[in-house]
Design a protein around this motif. Structure first.
Motif, PDB file in Angstrom:
ATOM      1  N   CYS A 139       0.818  -1.217   0.000  1.00  0.00           N
ATOM      2  CA  CYS A 139       0.000   0.000   0.000  1.00  0.00           C
ATOM      3  C   CYS A 139       0.849   1.263   0.000  1.00  0.00           C
ATOM      4  O   CYS A 139       0.587   2.195  -0.768  1.00  0.00           O
ATOM      5  N   LEU A 140       1.879   1.325   0.831  1.00  0.00           N
ATOM      6  CA  LEU A 140       2.663   2.552   0.956  1.00  0.00           C
ATOM      7  C   LEU A 140       3.430   2.890  -0.324  1.00  0.00           C
ATOM      8  O   LEU A 140       3.355   4.018  -0.813  1.00  0.00           O
ATOM      9  N   PRO A 141       4.184   1.951  -0.914  1.00  0.00           N
ATOM     10  CA  PRO A 141       4.861   2.281  -2.178  1.00  0.00           C
ATOM     11  C   PRO A 141       3.898   2.658  -3.292  1.00  0.00           C
ATOM     12  O   PRO A 141       4.238   3.464  -4.163  1.00  0.00           O
ATOM     13  N   ALA A 142       2.683   2.088  -3.265  1.00  0.00           N
ATOM     14  CA  ALA A 142       1.711   2.378  -4.311  1.00  0.00           C
ATOM     15  C   ALA A 142       1.225   3.816  -4.285  1.00  0.00           C
ATOM     16  O   ALA A 142       0.597   4.279  -5.234  1.00  0.00           O
ATOM     17  N   VAL A 143       1.533   4.533  -3.202  1.00  0.00           N
ATOM     18  CA  VAL A 143       1.127   5.939  -3.096  1.00  0.00           C
ATOM     19  C   VAL A 143       2.323   6.879  -3.189  1.00  0.00           C
ATOM     20  O   VAL A 143       2.303   7.862  -3.929  1.00  0.00           O
ATOM     21  N   VAL A 144       3.391   6.582  -2.447  1.00  0.00           N
ATOM     22  CA  VAL A 144       4.518   7.520  -2.370  1.00  0.00           C
ATOM     23  C   VAL A 144       5.437   7.454  -3.581  1.00  0.00           C
ATOM     24  O   VAL A 144       6.222   8.376  -3.815  1.00  0.00           O
ATOM     25  N   ALA A 145       5.372   6.369  -4.355  1.00  0.00           N
ATOM     26  CA  ALA A 145       6.293   6.231  -5.492  1.00  0.00           C
ATOM     27  C   ALA A 145       6.137   7.359  -6.499  1.00  0.00           C
ATOM     28  O   ALA A 145       7.099   7.752  -7.162  1.00  0.00           O
ATOM     29  N   ALA A 146       4.924   7.887  -6.619  1.00  0.00           N
ATOM     30  CA  ALA A 146       4.699   8.980  -7.575  1.00  0.00           C
ATOM     31  C   ALA A 146       5.493  10.221  -7.213  1.00  0.00           C
ATOM     32  O   ALA A 146       5.886  11.002  -8.094  1.00  0.00           O
ATOM     33  N   GLY A 147       5.766  10.409  -5.914  1.00  0.00           N
ATOM     34  CA  GLY A 147       6.501  11.587  -5.476  1.00  0.00           C
ATOM     35  C   GLY A 147       7.933  11.633  -5.966  1.00  0.00           C
ATOM     36  O   GLY A 147       8.557  12.704  -5.991  1.00  0.00           O
TER      37      GLY A 147
END
Length: 412
Positions: A139-147
């Motif tokens: 879940c976490l990489p799926a959100v922060v990776a865009a940054g």
């Protein structure tokens, strides 16, 4: 000071344009930034599908002796959020790619093992805890990776990544009808495990950006010292503390509203089908709102902090009005607008962290925020439930309390 800030912003814009529009150093001729967005979207969608799938499918194929099986879904969802800080540490040390792959493998193995469960305790341990732990790492990489790839369009990119909140509603029903009949719960669970394993292959796409690799190379020699310094500054950072408090209060208000929306609709003399339909409406409007709010936030005349404050204030008014929406059309309109308004929270969280605290602490801060939201999900509805049982059965009170909490988050 202002000239330095302008120059820094210009340098950031130049770097962002080079990163977003240049050919990837890993794959020739591919805009890897948008490939990353697609990977994040798919991983989030798998998370969403598995979350809804368990809560619905197990009820139809579990012995009556396992009477507390719905609690497993709650433990699963909360574990996935509470594991946020640990996942953030793993991302900081190993990167988004490794974290996503490891989490996917853990969740897949746990789902296969859960098929051998014969008691509530074993299902709780395998599915509730281990699968939740693994998918928390996804879940976490799926959100922060865009940054790592976006700055100029970070809000819109994040909006796309988190816009799959309705995927469970849209996809679980046809999946259940096609899987549960011929395979039963255990066979369907194996199919879901293989779907979860797909996240490991999708995670391969989550390569670090060129900017990220440069930062890692520069900081490799003094990494431990730098991390300690960053963490110390973070604890004493006033914007960070206010961000945590605002998210905690806002998340409590959101989960209270979600939990008691069907009940308040039923109390308004609406049928159970109509009451359940309101949750669907909130999910659909929330999905659309996440993309639109991200798109709007990227305009120069807007910013993440201003939009977050405005939407919290609007949610404060809407939750106060919801109990009085007696006609069906009135409540339908209020719930539609409510779902659209609160959608900005997940979308603008990443750009808000980057604006207030900086990209260097993005993974750590977002992991802490996920944990805080998990605690809010545990405490908010439970606290209201206790008040309703021991003080008054009037469900309107739950929305007045949610309205008050939205108001507090607005001022914070």
């Amino acid at each position: 000071m202002s000239n330095e800030r302008v120059n820094k912003e210009r340098e950031d814009e130049k770097t962002d344009k080079e990163t977003e529009h240049s050919v990837s150093e890993y794959v020739s001729g591919v805009d890897w930034a948008w490939c990353m967005i697609a990977a994040c979207f798919l991983c989030s969608m798998v998370n969403d599908i598995i979350t809804y799938f368990f809560g619905i499918s197990v009820k139809s194929d579990v012995d009556a002796s396992v009477s507390h099986i719905p609690q497993v879904g709650g433990v699963f969802a909360v574990t996935m959020m509470l594991i946020g800080p640990i996942a953030a540490v793993f991302v900081n040390r190993c990167g988004n790619q490794t974290t996503c792959i490891v989490g996917s493998v853990i969740a897949t193995v746990a789902m296969f093992v859960s098929n051998c469960s014969t008691s509530f305790t074993s299902i709780l341990a395998t599915y509730g805890l281990l699968v939740g732990f693994g998918l928390g790492f996804v879940c976490l990489p799926a959100v922060v990776a865009a940054g790592e790839y976006f700055r100029l369009r970070i809000s819109f990119a994040t909006g796309i990544c988190v816009s799959v909140c309705g995927a469970g509603i849209y996809l679980v029903a046809p999946l259940l009808s096609s899987l549960l009949g011929p395979f039963g719960w255990q066979g369907s669970n194996r199919v879901m495990a293989l779907l979860c394993l797909d996240c490991a292959f999708i995670g391969i796409v989550m390569l670090p950006s060129r900017r990220k690799k440069q930062e890692e190379t520069e900081n490799r020699d003094n990494e431990e010292e730098g991390q300690e310094k960053y963490h110390l500054k973070l604890v004493c950072n006033v914007p960070f503390i206010l961000l945590i408090l605002a998210n905690f209060v806002n998340a409590m208000a959101t989960y209270i509203s979600y939990s008691y929306l069907p009940s308040i609709a039923s109390q308004s003399s609406l049928s159970s089908a109509d009451a359940s339909f309101f949750i669907y409406v909130v999910g659909v409007s929330n999905t659309v709102g996440r993309i639109i709010s991200g798109w709007l936030s990227d305009f120069k005349c807007t910013n993440a902090q201003g939009m977050t404050t405005m939407t919290a204030a609007t949610a404060c008014v809407l939750t106060y009005l919801l109990p009085s929406g007696q006609p069906y059309w009135c409540m339908l309109l209020l719930t539609t607008v409510f779902g659209f308004i609160i959608s900005s929270g997940p979308t603008l969280c990443i750009p808000l962290i980057m604006d207030l605290i900086g990209i260097h602490q993005l993974n750590t801060v977002f992991g802490i925020l996920i944990f805080v939201r998990g605690v809010a999900a545990l405490l908010g509805p439970s606290a209201v439930g206790i008040i309703l049982v021991h003080w008054t059965p009037n469900l309107s009170l739950s929305f007045y309390m949610a309205s008050f909490l939205f108001g507090v988050s607005t001022f914070i």
